[in-house]
Design a protein around this motif. Structure first.
Motif, PDB file in Angstrom:
ATOM      1  N   GLN A   1       2.685   0.959  -4.037  1.00 20.74           N
ATOM      2  CA  GLN A   1       4.094   1.333  -3.876  1.00 20.74           C
ATOM      3  C   GLN A   1       4.956   0.112  -4.104  1.00 20.74           C
ATOM      4  O   GLN A   1       4.735  -0.935  -3.510  1.00 20.74           O
ATOM      5  CB  GLN A   1       4.300   1.899  -2.468  1.00 20.74           C
TER       6      GLN A   1
ATOM      7  N   VAL B   1       6.028   5.055  -6.291  1.00 14.31           N
ATOM      8  CA  VAL B   1       4.590   5.126  -6.078  1.00 14.31           C
ATOM      9  C   VAL B   1       3.912   5.126  -7.439  1.00 14.31           C
ATOM     10  O   VAL B   1       4.255   5.941  -8.324  1.00 14.31           O
ATOM     11  CB  VAL B   1       4.211   6.381  -5.272  1.00 14.31           C
ATOM     12  N   ILE B   2       2.908   4.205  -7.575  1.00 18.72           N
ATOM     13  CA  ILE B   2       2.266   4.006  -8.872  1.00 18.72           C
ATOM     14  C   ILE B   2       0.775   4.230  -8.729  1.00 18.72           C
ATOM     15  O   ILE B   2       0.145   3.714  -7.790  1.00 18.72           O
ATOM     16  CB  ILE B   2       2.525   2.585  -9.417  1.00 18.72           C
ATOM     17  N   ARG B   3       0.192   5.042  -9.597  1.00 21.17           N
ATOM     18  CA  ARG B   3      -1.255   5.221  -9.637  1.00 21.17           C
ATOM     19  C   ARG B   3      -1.861   4.016 -10.359  1.00 21.17           C
ATOM     20  O   ARG B   3      -1.273   3.469 -11.301  1.00 21.17           O
ATOM     21  CB  ARG B   3      -1.593   6.513 -10.355  1.00 21.17           C
ATOM     22  N   GLY B   4      -3.097   3.611  -9.918  1.00 24.43           N
ATOM     23  CA  GLY B   4      -3.714   2.405 -10.456  1.00 24.43           C
ATOM     24  C   GLY B   4      -3.938   2.458 -11.953  1.00 24.43           C
ATOM     25  O   GLY B   4      -3.977   1.419 -12.633  1.00 24.43           O
TER      26      GLY B   4
ATOM     27  N   GLN C   1      -1.881   3.432 -14.025  1.00 31.50           N
ATOM     28  CA  GLN C   1      -0.603   3.244 -14.729  1.00 31.50           C
ATOM     29  C   GLN C   1      -0.205   1.759 -14.681  1.00 31.50           C
ATOM     30  O   GLN C   1       0.756   1.364 -14.040  1.00 31.50           O
ATOM     31  CB  GLN C   1       0.482   4.111 -14.077  1.00 31.50           C
TER      32      GLN C   1
ATOM     33  N   LYS D   1       0.847  -1.183   0.000  1.00 31.30           N
ATOM     34  CA  LYS D   1       0.000   0.000   0.000  1.00 31.30           C
ATOM     35  C   LYS D   1       0.890   1.243   0.000  1.00 31.30           C
ATOM     36  O   LYS D   1       2.005   1.225   0.526  1.00 31.30           O
ATOM     37  CB  LYS D   1      -0.908   0.023   1.250  1.00 31.30           C
ATOM     38  N   ALA D   2       0.392   2.325  -0.571  1.00 31.65           N
ATOM     39  CA  ALA D   2       1.181   3.554  -0.614  1.00 31.65           C
ATOM     40  C   ALA D   2       1.482   4.046   0.805  1.00 31.65           C
ATOM     41  O   ALA D   2       0.592   4.080   1.671  1.00 31.65           O
ATOM     42  CB  ALA D   2       0.443   4.621  -1.409  1.00 31.65           C
ATOM     43  N   LYS D   3       2.775   4.384   1.053  1.00 31.41           N
ATOM     44  CA  LYS D   3       3.275   4.877   2.327  1.00 31.41           C
ATOM     45  C   LYS D   3       3.139   3.856   3.448  1.00 31.41           C
ATOM     46  O   LYS D   3       3.255   4.212   4.620  1.00 31.41           O
ATOM     47  CB  LYS D   3       2.574   6.187   2.729  1.00 31.41           C
TER      48      LYS D   3
ATOM     49  N   ASP E   1      -8.095   4.516  -9.472  1.00 33.19           N
ATOM     50  CA  ASP E   1      -7.812   5.729  -8.692  1.00 33.19           C
ATOM     51  C   ASP E   1      -7.052   5.441  -7.404  1.00 33.19           C
ATOM     52  O   ASP E   1      -6.924   6.312  -6.550  1.00 33.19           O
ATOM     53  CB  ASP E   1      -9.099   6.467  -8.341  1.00 33.19           C
ATOM     54  N   SER E   2      -6.529   4.214  -7.257  1.00 35.67           N
ATOM     55  CA  SER E   2      -5.785   3.880  -6.048  1.00 35.67           C
ATOM     56  C   SER E   2      -4.292   4.063  -6.285  1.00 35.67           C
ATOM     57  O   SER E   2      -3.839   4.179  -7.429  1.00 35.67           O
ATOM     58  CB  SER E   2      -6.078   2.444  -5.616  1.00 35.67           C
ATOM     59  N   LEU E   3      -3.516   4.101  -5.159  1.00 36.92           N
ATOM     60  CA  LEU E   3      -2.070   4.229  -5.207  1.00 36.92           C
ATOM     61  C   LEU E   3      -1.443   3.003  -4.571  1.00 36.92           C
ATOM     62  O   LEU E   3      -1.900   2.526  -3.534  1.00 36.92           O
ATOM     63  CB  LEU E   3      -1.603   5.485  -4.469  1.00 36.92           C
TER      64      LEU E   3
END
Length: 606
Positions: free
Chosen positions: A61, A91-94, A96, A42-44, A57-59
């Motif tokens: 990592q 960090v990758i946006r969903g 991408q 998960k991001a961070k 729209d999710s992030l």
């Protein structure tokens, strides 16, 4: 090949020697053939794993693991470098999606090492649309509007309807009967937890708006405000009232600082109006607080208890010279120092107030003094005003009346007088005492009056004891005018007075009259025959008695001669110029009034 293995061994030895200063992950790199691993999280949140299929729209990592400190990184997507991606974390946006790997350059390896690839798939969000039917029901009474959804997405869908941005309980299907006028929207979640919401839909029903008025408190303190809130609606219009009169305010809340009865009229887009319940708001009185104590003085090393006194007080903050005293948050405080103390309080209405300053002064031990009072001789002395310091004390003892001492009330004897001072603290208490003696007046007696032959002396004794002084008057003829037993040698009759003053101011006086007389020579015969010898009866020494009386009587007691005062004409044996017959006559001589007299017989011859 040998040279390459030696180099690797040297590198492995160098790396192992410094392993104590390297990250744990780096210690596991044994040679440059070890491929770093990638971990998707998960991001961070680098320790919480994430699936490789993510929402648009999710992030997420990507984290590089098992690398040597000092390595450099270059992230690649589909074999192409990602711009500005030069950290161990990406960090990758969903949206991408693609195949990601990391090109790592280690300071221990001559050639870059490429990590394994991680393929990230993007899952599109559900498609959400909502529609509203026509209102049904009775206008401004009750009614509904049916809301429905035609949504699509991956797998089974979950629904949640919202009204005014708040989830509606149990509204979890694709249709919902809206009762209230307002703004609605729908949130849809697919099987991959990808969510999407519909556009906001303003729904107008026949139901009148809700108008539930509330407040967190019904009163306010001086300088404060109370906030009133009514049912929120983005499409509602609000009209606030105080005591039935319209006041300013057009939102669903209002802050007021005036007491009164408040309500609000809420109007929905359907032109229906509801007036809320009423709430009475009061203004609380500021708490009254005063500091009370047994006094305002404190002795060195002593304590004084201060108490915050007031009604419904809840919280306390004691201060000295305006600065809070640490840990003093009760309604009492024991103080040991002088200064100005205040207490800030909060009552049960949450109103604040600060007491007036209570000044405490440090006082030293007082020295009590009772003014010296002399001893008394007799009880007839005047009343004495007593004096003591410091002021404010109380006199006591026999004969004491308020601040005076009356010897007559006390009587003879020794009396202890006290002056007592009582203060609010121990060092302001004290007492002074002294003993007063009241002695009986002495009795002075010089004895009876005396007669003294002129030219002689007489001793008198006025001695009364130790401590007395004496004063004789007149001093003429006194051997020592300050002696208790002088010798008196008056030249003429004199009244002597002596004043004896004792140690207790005792005064005794007495007097003695000394009659000084001259020895008279009184002939007992004379011959008035004109022969020039004893022709007159002359009394020697009578000239010293200017008030002397001389009287001569015949045998029948008749006065034949009388003289008073100076003896100017001695008796010549005649009466009225005629010679008296030869015979014996009687005489009476008084030298001074009330003094002794001389009596005798006189022979008159021829």
């Amino acid at each position: 090949m040998c040279r390459r293995n030696c180099l690797l061994c040297l590198l492995w030895f160098t790396f192992s020697w410094g392993a104590m200063d390297k990250p744990k992950a780096a210690q596991r790199v044994a040679d440059c053939s070890t491929v770093p691993s990638l971990f998707l999280s998960k991001a961070k949140r680098p320790t919480v794993s994430s699936p490789t299929t993510v929402c648009q729209d999710s992030l997420v990592q990507l984290n590089v693991r098992d690398f040597v400190k000092g390595s450099s990184f270059q992230w690649q997507r589909g074999g192409v470098d990602v711009s500005n991606a030069n950290d161990s974390v990406l960090v990758i946006r969903g949206s991408q999606s693609g195949s990601y790997s990391c090109l790592l350059r280690s300071p221990l390896c001559p050639s870059p090492i490429v990590s394994a690839s991680v393929i990230i798939n993007a899952n599109s969000k559900p498609l959400v649309s909502v529609a509203a039917g026509n209102p049904i029901g009775v206008p401004c009474k009750e009614g509904t509007v049916k809301l429905s959804s035609n949504s699509s997405g991956n797998g089974a869908l979950k629904y949640q309807w919202y009204f005014e941005n708040q989830p509606i309980q149990s509204a979890t299907s694709n249709v919902f009967d809206a009762v209230e006028t307002g703004v609605y929207y729908l949130k849809v979640v697919d099987a991959f937890d990808c969510a999407n919401t519909s556009e906001a839909l303003t729904v107008i029903t026949y139901t009148p708006p809700k108008a539930d008025l509330s407040t967190s408190r019904i009163g306010f303190c001086k300088g404060e405000k109370v906030t009133l809130k009514v049912t929120h609606g983005r499409t509602y219009l609000y009209q606030w009232l105080q005591n039935g009169q319209v006041i300013s305010g057009s939102r669903d809340s209002i802050s007021v600082n005036q007491p009164g009865t408040y309500s609000v009229k809420v109007t929905a887009p359907n032109s229906c109006t509801t007036e809320s319940n009423q709430i009475s708001v009061v203004q609380y009185d500021d708490p009254l607080v005063a500091i009370v104590a047994s006094g305002n003085q404190i002795c060195p090393g002593g304590t004084l208890l201060l108490t915050a006194q007031g009604k419904d007080l809840k919280a306390f903050d004691w201060k000295k010279e305006g600065q809070s005293i640490q840990n003093e948050t009760k309604n009492t405080i024991k103080v040991t120092e002088a200064g100005n103390y205040t207490v800030a309080v909060r009552d049960t209405n949450r109103c604040f107030a600060t007491s007036t300053a209570f000044k405490i002064e440090m006082v030293a031990k007082i020295i009590v003094v009772l003014g010296k009072i002399s001893d008394f001789c007799g009880v007839n002395s005047s009343v004495v005003v007593l004096k003591g310091s410091p002021s404010g004390g109380e006199f006591s003892g026999n004969g004491v009346m308020k601040d005076t001492f009356n010897p007559q009330l006390a009587g003879y004897g020794e009396h202890t007088l006290s002056y007592t001072v009582k203060g609010s603290v121990d060092c302001m208490n004290g007492e002074a005492k002294q003993t007063v003696r009241i002695s009986p007046p002495p009795q002075l007696d010089l004895g009876p009056d005396q007669r003294l032959l002129k030219g002689h002396s007489i001793s008198v004794n006025a001695h009364l004891g130790v401590g007395y002084t004496y004063e004789w008057t007149p001093t003429k003829g006194v051997s020592d005018a300050t002696h208790p037993a002088p010798t008196l040698s008056p030249a003429q009759s004199t009244t002597y007075r002596v004043k004896a003053t004792g140690p207790s101011k005792c005064v005794a006086e007495d007097s003695i009259h000394i009659v000084v007389f001259t020895q008279l020579y009184i002939p007992d015969v004379f011959s008035p025959n004109q022969d020039g010898v004893n022709d007159t009866w002359e009394i020697k020494g009578l000239e010293d008695y200017p008030e002397a009386e001389v009287a001569i009587f015949n045998r029948w007691g008749e006065t034949i001669f009388y003289n008073k005062g100076l003896y100017q004409a001695p008796f010549d044996g005649t009466i009225n110029g005629k010679p008296l017959p030869i015979g014996i006559y009687t005489y009476l001589i008084t030298t001074e009034p009330h003094s002794a007299s001389y009596r005798g017989h006189l022979l008159l011859g021829r």
